[in-house]
Structure formats: structure tokens, C-alpha cells
Write an enzyme that holds these catalytic residues in place. Structure first.
Site, PDB file in Angstrom:
ATOM      1  N   LYS A  41       0.820  -1.210   0.000  1.00 33.98           N
ATOM      2  CA  LYS A  41       0.000   0.000   0.000  1.00 33.98           C
ATOM      3  C   LYS A  41       0.855   1.262   0.000  1.00 33.98           C
ATOM      4  O   LYS A  41       0.367   2.363  -0.210  1.00 33.98           O
ATOM      5  CB  LYS A  41      -0.921  -0.019   1.228  1.00 33.98           C
ATOM      6  CG  LYS A  41      -2.064   0.986   1.156  1.00 33.98           C
ATOM      7  CD  LYS A  41      -3.193   0.633   2.121  1.00 33.98           C
ATOM      8  CE  LYS A  41      -2.898   1.088   3.522  1.00 33.98           C
ATOM      9  NZ  LYS A  41      -4.104   1.051   4.386  1.00 33.98           N
ATOM     10  N   ILE A  66      -4.251  -4.797   0.895  1.00 35.95           N
ATOM     11  CA  ILE A  66      -4.611  -6.205   1.097  1.00 35.95           C
ATOM     12  C   ILE A  66      -6.074  -6.373   1.484  1.00 35.95           C
ATOM     13  O   ILE A  66      -6.615  -7.477   1.394  1.00 35.95           O
ATOM     14  CB  ILE A  66      -3.710  -6.892   2.151  1.00 35.95           C
ATOM     15  CG1 ILE A  66      -3.748  -6.145   3.491  1.00 35.95           C
ATOM     16  CG2 ILE A  66      -2.286  -7.032   1.632  1.00 35.95           C
ATOM     17  CD1 ILE A  66      -3.041  -6.872   4.621  1.00 35.95           C
ATOM     18  N   GLU A  88       0.654  -3.287  10.132  1.00 36.19           N
ATOM     19  CA  GLU A  88       0.991  -2.137  10.974  1.00 36.19           C
ATOM     20  C   GLU A  88       1.748  -2.715  12.163  1.00 36.19           C
ATOM     21  O   GLU A  88       1.256  -3.624  12.823  1.00 36.19           O
ATOM     22  CB  GLU A  88      -0.283  -1.429  11.436  1.00 36.19           C
ATOM     23  CG  GLU A  88      -1.066  -0.755  10.321  1.00 36.19           C
ATOM     24  CD  GLU A  88      -0.435   0.563   9.885  1.00 36.19           C
ATOM     25  OE1 GLU A  88       0.465   1.054  10.592  1.00 36.19           O
ATOM     26  OE2 GLU A  88      -0.839   1.092   8.843  1.00 36.19           O
ATOM     27  N   THR A 128       4.748 -12.385  14.994  1.00 30.19           N
ATOM     28  CA  THR A 128       5.728 -11.820  15.922  1.00 30.19           C
ATOM     29  C   THR A 128       5.744 -12.606  17.230  1.00 30.19           C
ATOM     30  O   THR A 128       4.744 -13.217  17.606  1.00 30.19           O
ATOM     31  CB  THR A 128       5.365 -10.349  16.226  1.00 30.19           C
ATOM     32  OG1 THR A 128       6.176  -9.859  17.305  1.00 30.19           O
ATOM     33  CG2 THR A 128       3.897 -10.218  16.636  1.00 30.19           C
ATOM     34  N   GLU A 130       5.701 -11.158  19.937  1.00 22.92           N
ATOM     35  CA  GLU A 130       4.988 -10.331  20.911  1.00 22.92           C
ATOM     36  C   GLU A 130       3.602 -10.887  21.257  1.00 22.92           C
ATOM     37  O   GLU A 130       2.992 -10.462  22.238  1.00 22.92           O
ATOM     38  CB  GLU A 130       4.885  -8.892  20.415  1.00 22.92           C
ATOM     39  CG  GLU A 130       6.250  -8.224  20.344  1.00 22.92           C
ATOM     40  CD  GLU A 130       6.165  -6.716  20.231  1.00 22.92           C
ATOM     41  OE1 GLU A 130       5.270  -6.129  20.868  1.00 22.92           O
ATOM     42  OE2 GLU A 130       6.992  -6.145  19.518  1.00 22.92           O
ATOM     43  N   TYR A 155      -1.188  -3.542  19.051  1.00 16.85           N
ATOM     44  CA  TYR A 155      -0.446  -4.192  17.968  1.00 16.85           C
ATOM     45  C   TYR A 155      -0.378  -5.703  18.166  1.00 16.85           C
ATOM     46  O   TYR A 155      -0.794  -6.485  17.306  1.00 16.85           O
ATOM     47  CB  TYR A 155       0.974  -3.615  17.872  1.00 16.85           C
ATOM     48  CG  TYR A 155       1.929  -4.518  17.128  1.00 16.85           C
ATOM     49  CD1 TYR A 155       1.690  -4.860  15.791  1.00 16.85           C
ATOM     50  CD2 TYR A 155       3.055  -5.053  17.743  1.00 16.85           C
ATOM     51  CE1 TYR A 155       2.552  -5.709  15.108  1.00 16.85           C
ATOM     52  CE2 TYR A 155       3.918  -5.882  17.072  1.00 16.85           C
ATOM     53  CZ  TYR A 155       3.663  -6.212  15.747  1.00 16.85           C
ATOM     54  OH  TYR A 155       4.521  -7.064  15.075  1.00 16.85           O
ATOM     55  N   LYS A 159      -2.074  -8.934  15.994  1.00 18.23           N
ATOM     56  CA  LYS A 159      -1.277 -10.012  15.393  1.00 18.23           C
ATOM     57  C   LYS A 159      -1.723 -11.369  15.944  1.00 18.23           C
ATOM     58  O   LYS A 159      -1.791 -12.357  15.203  1.00 18.23           O
ATOM     59  CB  LYS A 159       0.217  -9.792  15.654  1.00 18.23           C
ATOM     60  CG  LYS A 159       0.819  -8.631  14.887  1.00 18.23           C
ATOM     61  CD  LYS A 159       0.741  -8.805  13.373  1.00 18.23           C
ATOM     62  CE  LYS A 159       1.714  -9.853  12.864  1.00 18.23           C
ATOM     63  NZ  LYS A 159       1.709  -9.936  11.372  1.00 18.23           N
ATOM     64  N   ASN A 185      13.786  -7.892  14.413  1.00 16.74           N
ATOM     65  CA  ASN A 185      14.675  -7.888  13.253  1.00 16.74           C
ATOM     66  C   ASN A 185      15.507  -6.606  13.193  1.00 16.74           C
ATOM     67  O   ASN A 185      15.051  -5.539  13.598  1.00 16.74           O
ATOM     68  CB  ASN A 185      13.853  -7.961  11.964  1.00 16.74           C
ATOM     69  CG  ASN A 185      13.407  -9.366  11.616  1.00 16.74           C
ATOM     70  OD1 ASN A 185      13.667  -9.873  10.533  1.00 16.74           O
ATOM     71  ND2 ASN A 185      12.698 -10.009  12.544  1.00 16.74           N
ATOM     72  N   ARG A 198      16.998   4.243  15.292  1.00 19.26           N
ATOM     73  CA  ARG A 198      16.778   5.458  16.075  1.00 19.26           C
ATOM     74  C   ARG A 198      17.965   5.751  16.975  1.00 19.26           C
ATOM     75  O   ARG A 198      18.446   6.885  17.067  1.00 19.26           O
ATOM     76  CB  ARG A 198      15.492   5.307  16.917  1.00 19.26           C
ATOM     77  CG  ARG A 198      15.261   6.369  17.980  1.00 19.26           C
ATOM     78  CD  ARG A 198      15.163   7.778  17.420  1.00 19.26           C
ATOM     79  NE  ARG A 198      13.993   7.951  16.580  1.00 19.26           N
ATOM     80  CZ  ARG A 198      13.969   8.701  15.484  1.00 19.26           C
ATOM     81  NH1 ARG A 198      15.067   9.313  15.086  1.00 19.26           N
ATOM     82  NH2 ARG A 198      12.866   8.824  14.762  1.00 19.26           N
ATOM     83  N   ARG A 219      15.907  -8.045  24.711  1.00 15.90           N
ATOM     84  CA  ARG A 219      15.245  -8.461  23.486  1.00 15.90           C
ATOM     85  C   ARG A 219      16.149  -9.446  22.745  1.00 15.90           C
ATOM     86  O   ARG A 219      17.366  -9.378  22.860  1.00 15.90           O
ATOM     87  CB  ARG A 219      14.982  -7.257  22.568  1.00 15.90           C
ATOM     88  CG  ARG A 219      13.995  -6.236  23.139  1.00 15.90           C
ATOM     89  CD  ARG A 219      12.580  -6.748  23.060  1.00 15.90           C
ATOM     90  NE  ARG A 219      11.612  -5.766  23.564  1.00 15.90           N
ATOM     91  CZ  ARG A 219      11.221  -5.680  24.808  1.00 15.90           C
ATOM     92  NH1 ARG A 219      11.717  -6.498  25.726  1.00 15.90           N
ATOM     93  NH2 ARG A 219      10.323  -4.777  25.178  1.00 15.90           N
TER      94      ARG A 219
END
Length: 251
Positions: A41, A66, A88, A128, A130, A155, A159, A185, A198, A219
């Protein structure tokens, strides 16, 4: 392992995003003869420059959503597999505005599953770690395929919902599907909003890097090349209906 599946023509959703574009590069570099249709998109996180320079006879970009069932009806027939990266994915954004996460991660997955059901296309779902929630800092345990889902953010909950849809469509409709849950990743083409880019750009700009909380969070990090090779292995050699956890033991 099951018999090897040898796709010749695949759709990669979100193939202009960070992890998706790295997978497109991996396929082009390691799987001669495979054609990739990238469906993206081109939101803020999708950049066509991420796949610029790849051979045009092997990679085609379709700009679209999608969630667009008519578009999927046009492009899915003739493909062997869909590898679904589009999502997202930024936790902080999901807290500020959860609605795009519900639409892309839940409804988008539903639309893709329906297209796979309609046209009998193999489906791999990129998820993920998460969805499993958190472990205590000193907990020696690891997430496994049997770990109960315990998502905590908008989020991760969307998922988790999409993972459940994949399992239901496999069980109810016989969709040829696999799922992979991967840790964090890093690598080329990553959006500057993410943690490692960042911190690096802050240091380069003379800005003090920001710690989250008390700075003791741990992590697991994996390079996108390793993630891509794992996804390709699951797509071609994985057992239908199985979930695979991808990590690098790189805390």
C-alpha cells in the site's frame, strides 16, 4: 519434514517494507526462477526504493491494499503462494491509534485467507513473538509453540487475532498455511522509527540515545537475512498447519 514445495510465482505482501523487502531480495538472490509480485500500500513504512534495482522480469510492484478483495481477485490467480508480511507494526503507534492495526492486521489477513481459499494458494503468515507477551527479566524460560498467547498492546493483540484466523482457516477450510513468529529484526532498509536505527541516528546527530523504562529490558535480535532464509525454508519444506518460532539466540 514434508515434501518440498517449489513455488515459481509468489506474492509478497508488504514487500516494500523493511522485513518484506529483505525477503524479496533474498528470494531474488537465492531462488533463481522464482517470480515475485510485491503487493504494498506504500504507507509511510513502505518505500519502493527498498526494491529498486531488482530485475524487472522477476519482481513486479502492485500498489494496493490487502483489504481490497477485488484487487486480490485480479492478482492472486496464477500465483503458487502468498507470503504475508504486510502489517501495521509499531507498538507506540498502535497505542496512539489502534484502528489501522485492526484493519490491516485482522481484516487484511482475513481477505488474504479468503483469496487463498478461493484460488487454492499456499499461504505463509509472518507473525511476531509479541503475541506471547513478556517474560520476567531473570526467567530462563523461552517461548515455544505451546506457550499460551498473552498479548498486551493493540499491535500484539491484532497479530494474535490474525494468527488465530490462519489456524481457523486451515482447520475449517483446509487452507495450506503455516505461521512463523519471529523476534526483533535488524538490518538494511529499516525505518528510522525503530529501536536500532533510532539509537544509531541519535548518536550520529549528537543526541543522547533514549532508554525505555529502567533500561533493563532484554530483546532477542535477528538479522533480516536469517529471518528470510527461515521463512523460505518454512514455505518450501514446512508442515502445513504448523507454527514455527524463529529466533537467533541474540539477546
Amino acid at each position: 519434514m514434508s515434501d518440498t514445495f517449489e513455488p515459481a510465482n509468489i506474492i509478497v505482501t508488504g514487500g516494500c517494507g523493511f522485513i518484506g523487502s529483505n525477503f524479496v531480495h533474498y528470494v531474488v538472490n537465492n531462488c533463481p526462477g522464482v517470480h515475485v509480485t510485491v503487493l504494498d500500500k506504500l504507507t509511510y513504512a513502505g518505500n519502493p526504493e527498498n526494491i529498486a534495482g531488482l530485475p524487472e522480469d522477476r519482481v513486479e510492484l502492485v500498489v494496493g491494499d490487502i483489504c481490497d478483495a477485488e484487487l486480490l481477485d485480479r492478482i492472486v490467480p496464477g500465483h503458487d503462494a502468498i507470503v504475508h508480511y504486510a502489517a501495521e507494526s509499531h507498538n507506540d503507534n498502535s497505542i496512539a491509534d489502534p484502528e489501522p492495526f485492526l484493519r490491516t492486521n485482522v481484516e487484511g489477513t482475513f481477505r488474504l485467507l479468503e483469496a487463498c481459499r478461493k484460488y487454492d494458494v499456499r499461504y505463509h503468515h509472518v507473525s511476531t513473538d509479541e503475541v506471547y507477551g513478556d517474560l520476567a527479566l531473570d526467567d530462563p524460560a523461552r517461548f515455544t509453540e505451546e506457550t499460551p498467547y498473552h498479548p498486551s498492546s493493540p499491535y500484539s493483540s491484532t497479530k494474535a487475532a490474525s494468527d488465530m484466523l490462519v489456524r481457523a482457516w486451515h482447520r475449517t477450510y483446509g487452507i495450506r498455511a503455516t505461521i512463523s513468529n519471529c523476534s526483533n529484526n535488524y538490518g538494511p532498509y529499516q525505518h528510522v522509527e525503530k529501536f536500532i536505527p533510532r539509537q544509531v541516528t541519535n548518536i550520529l546527530c549528537g543526541i543522547r540515545p533514549k532508554l525505555y523504562g529502567d533500561g533493563k529490558n532484554v530483546r532477542d535480535w535477528i538479522h533480516t537475512e536469517d529471518h528470510s532464509s527461515a521463512v523460505w525454508t518454512i514455505l518450501t519444506r514446512g508442515r502445513i498447519g504448523e507454527t514455527y518460532l524463529i529466533g537467533a539466540d541474540g539477546e
